[in-house]
Scaffold this motif. Structure first.
Motif, PDB file in Angstrom:
ATOM      1  N   ASP A  14       0.845  -1.202   0.000  1.00  0.00           N
ATOM      2  CA  ASP A  14       0.000   0.000   0.000  1.00  0.00           C
ATOM      3  C   ASP A  14       0.878   1.249   0.000  1.00  0.00           C
ATOM      4  N   PRO A  15       1.470   1.599  -1.170  1.00  0.00           N
ATOM      5  CA  PRO A  15       2.420   2.710  -1.208  1.00  0.00           C
ATOM      6  C   PRO A  15       1.818   4.055  -0.801  1.00  0.00           C
ATOM      7  N   GLN A  16       0.555   4.288  -1.087  1.00  0.00           N
ATOM      8  CA  GLN A  16      -0.042   5.575  -0.704  1.00  0.00           C
ATOM      9  C   GLN A  16      -0.123   5.709   0.815  1.00  0.00           C
ATOM     10  N   SER A  17      -0.491   4.637   1.492  1.00  0.00           N
ATOM     11  CA  SER A  17      -0.513   4.661   2.961  1.00  0.00           C
ATOM     12  C   SER A  17       0.899   4.818   3.516  1.00  0.00           C
ATOM     13  N   MET A  18       1.878   4.204   2.843  1.00  0.00           N
ATOM     14  CA  MET A  18       3.265   4.341   3.275  1.00  0.00           C
ATOM     15  C   MET A  18       3.720   5.789   3.137  1.00  0.00           C
ATOM     16  N   LEU A  19       3.382   6.434   2.036  1.00  0.00           N
ATOM     17  CA  LEU A  19       3.742   7.844   1.861  1.00  0.00           C
ATOM     18  C   LEU A  19       3.126   8.702   2.965  1.00  0.00           C
ATOM     19  N   ARG A  20       1.873   8.440   3.304  1.00  0.00           N
ATOM     20  CA  ARG A  20       1.211   9.204   4.377  1.00  0.00           C
ATOM     21  C   ARG A  20       1.882   8.950   5.723  1.00  0.00           C
ATOM     22  N   GLY A  71       5.567  11.001   9.943  1.00  0.00           N
ATOM     23  CA  GLY A  71       6.790  10.844  10.727  1.00  0.00           C
ATOM     24  C   GLY A  71       7.847  11.878  10.401  1.00  0.00           C
ATOM     25  N   GLY A  72       7.500  12.845   9.538  1.00  0.00           N
ATOM     26  CA  GLY A  72       8.440  13.908   9.190  1.00  0.00           C
ATOM     27  C   GLY A  72       9.501  13.488   8.193  1.00  0.00           C
ATOM     28  N   ILE A  73       9.235  12.442   7.426  1.00  0.00           N
ATOM     29  CA  ILE A  73      10.210  11.925   6.459  1.00  0.00           C
ATOM     30  C   ILE A  73       9.735  12.237   5.040  1.00  0.00           C
ATOM     31  N   SER A  74      10.557  12.946   4.293  1.00  0.00           N
ATOM     32  CA  SER A  74      10.267  13.251   2.898  1.00  0.00           C
ATOM     33  C   SER A  74      10.439  11.982   2.075  1.00  0.00           C
ATOM     34  N   ALA A  75       9.494  11.718   1.178  1.00  0.00           N
ATOM     35  CA  ALA A  75       9.565  10.494   0.383  1.00  0.00           C
ATOM     36  C   ALA A  75       8.851  10.684  -0.941  1.00  0.00           C
ATOM     37  N   THR A  76       9.231   9.850  -1.919  1.00  0.00           N
ATOM     38  CA  THR A  76       8.579   9.859  -3.225  1.00  0.00           C
ATOM     39  C   THR A  76       8.351   8.429  -3.683  1.00  0.00           C
ATOM     40  N   ALA A  77       7.329   8.255  -4.495  1.00  0.00           N
ATOM     41  CA  ALA A  77       7.031   6.944  -5.069  1.00  0.00           C
ATOM     42  C   ALA A  77       7.600   6.835  -6.472  1.00  0.00           C
ATOM     43  N   GLU A  78       8.355   7.826  -6.891  1.00  0.00           N
ATOM     44  CA  GLU A  78       8.925   7.824  -8.228  1.00  0.00           C
ATOM     45  C   GLU A  78      10.206   7.013  -8.247  1.00  0.00           C
ATOM     46  N   ASP A 112       7.190  -2.059  -8.259  1.00  0.00           N
ATOM     47  CA  ASP A 112       5.892  -1.760  -7.666  1.00  0.00           C
ATOM     48  C   ASP A 112       5.963  -1.663  -6.148  1.00  0.00           C
ATOM     49  N   GLY A 113       5.335  -0.630  -5.636  1.00  0.00           N
ATOM     50  CA  GLY A 113       5.208  -0.471  -4.196  1.00  0.00           C
ATOM     51  C   GLY A 113       6.442   0.037  -3.495  1.00  0.00           C
ATOM     52  N   VAL A 114       7.469   0.441  -4.242  1.00  0.00           N
ATOM     53  CA  VAL A 114       8.704   0.916  -3.608  1.00  0.00           C
ATOM     54  C   VAL A 114       8.674   2.423  -3.474  1.00  0.00           C
ATOM     55  N   ILE A 115       8.976   2.882  -2.273  1.00  0.00           N
ATOM     56  CA  ILE A 115       9.037   4.300  -1.941  1.00  0.00           C
ATOM     57  C   ILE A 115      10.486   4.652  -1.642  1.00  0.00           C
ATOM     58  N   ASP A 148       9.909   2.756  11.928  1.00  0.00           N
ATOM     59  CA  ASP A 148       9.068   3.264  13.015  1.00  0.00           C
ATOM     60  C   ASP A 148       7.861   4.018  12.478  1.00  0.00           C
ATOM     61  N   ALA A 149       8.071   4.840  11.444  1.00  0.00           N
ATOM     62  CA  ALA A 149       6.963   5.603  10.862  1.00  0.00           C
ATOM     63  C   ALA A 149       5.938   4.660  10.222  1.00  0.00           C
ATOM     64  N   ALA A 150       6.415   3.629   9.543  1.00  0.00           N
ATOM     65  CA  ALA A 150       5.506   2.654   8.943  1.00  0.00           C
ATOM     66  C   ALA A 150       4.711   1.937  10.024  1.00  0.00           C
ATOM     67  N   HIS A 151       5.373   1.543  11.092  1.00  0.00           N
ATOM     68  CA  HIS A 151       4.706   0.856  12.198  1.00  0.00           C
ATOM     69  C   HIS A 151       3.657   1.761  12.846  1.00  0.00           C
ATOM     70  N   ALA A 152       4.031   3.007  13.093  1.00  0.00           N
ATOM     71  CA  ALA A 152       3.093   3.960  13.708  1.00  0.00           C
ATOM     72  C   ALA A 152       1.875   4.186  12.818  1.00  0.00           C
ATOM     73  N   GLY A 153       2.072   4.108  11.499  1.00  0.00           N
ATOM     74  CA  GLY A 153       0.976   4.304  10.557  1.00  0.00           C
ATOM     75  C   GLY A 153       0.213   3.028  10.247  1.00  0.00           C
ATOM     76  N   GLY A 154       0.647   1.921  10.837  1.00  0.00           N
ATOM     77  CA  GLY A 154      -0.028   0.658  10.610  1.00  0.00           C
ATOM     78  C   GLY A 154       0.159   0.092   9.210  1.00  0.00           C
ATOM     79  N   VAL A 155       1.288   0.420   8.584  1.00  0.00           N
ATOM     80  CA  VAL A 155       1.553  -0.020   7.212  1.00  0.00           C
ATOM     81  C   VAL A 155       2.591  -1.138   7.233  1.00  0.00           C
ATOM     82  N   ALA A 156       2.286  -2.225   6.555  1.00  0.00           N
ATOM     83  CA  ALA A 156       3.209  -3.359   6.489  1.00  0.00           C
ATOM     84  C   ALA A 156       4.422  -3.017   5.628  1.00  0.00           C
ATOM     85  N   VAL A 157       5.587  -3.447   6.075  1.00  0.00           N
ATOM     86  CA  VAL A 157       6.835  -3.265   5.342  1.00  0.00           C
ATOM     87  C   VAL A 157       7.238  -4.619   4.770  1.00  0.00           C
ATOM     88  N   HIS A 158       7.428  -4.683   3.457  1.00  0.00           N
ATOM     89  CA  HIS A 158       7.841  -5.922   2.806  1.00  0.00           C
ATOM     90  C   HIS A 158       9.327  -5.922   2.472  1.00  0.00           C
TER      91      HIS A 158
END
Length: 84
Positions: free
Chosen positions: A28-34, A39-46, A51-54, A66-76
């Motif tokens: 879920d790259p959009q949830s990961m970006l959010r 978490g104050g981390i600049s990121a891009t999906a470009e 697929d799915g890499v930020i 930590d930011a992914a965990h706090a946002g409830g987003v799975a890290v693969h």
């Protein structure tokens, strides 16, 4: 840096390492970006990483996780990527 007896690159260590980003893959790259933004981390999906890499613009992989965990987003996948 010397290769085969020739100087191929010179500079400060920081310059020779290039820019380091952290690549994080999620289904879920959009949830990961959010989550990263929250978490104050600049990121891009470009990029051409697949697929799915930020690309998180930080060297600190723990803060990305930590930011992914706090946002409830799975890290693969979570790894550094140095670009020159």
């Amino acid at each position: 840096i010397i290769a085969n007896g020739r100087l191929v690159r010179q500079g400060r260590i920081e310059e020779l390492h290039g820019e380091t980003t952290t690549l994080v893959r999620s289904s879920d790259p959009q949830s990961m970006l959010r989550a990263l933004a929250a978490g104050g981390i600049s990121a891009t999906a470009e990029g051409n990483h697949g697929d799915g890499v930020i690309e998180a613009h930080t060297r600190d992989m723990a803060s990305v996780g930590d930011a992914a965990h706090a946002g409830g987003v799975a890290v693969h996948e979570l790894r550094r990527c140095a670009r020159t």
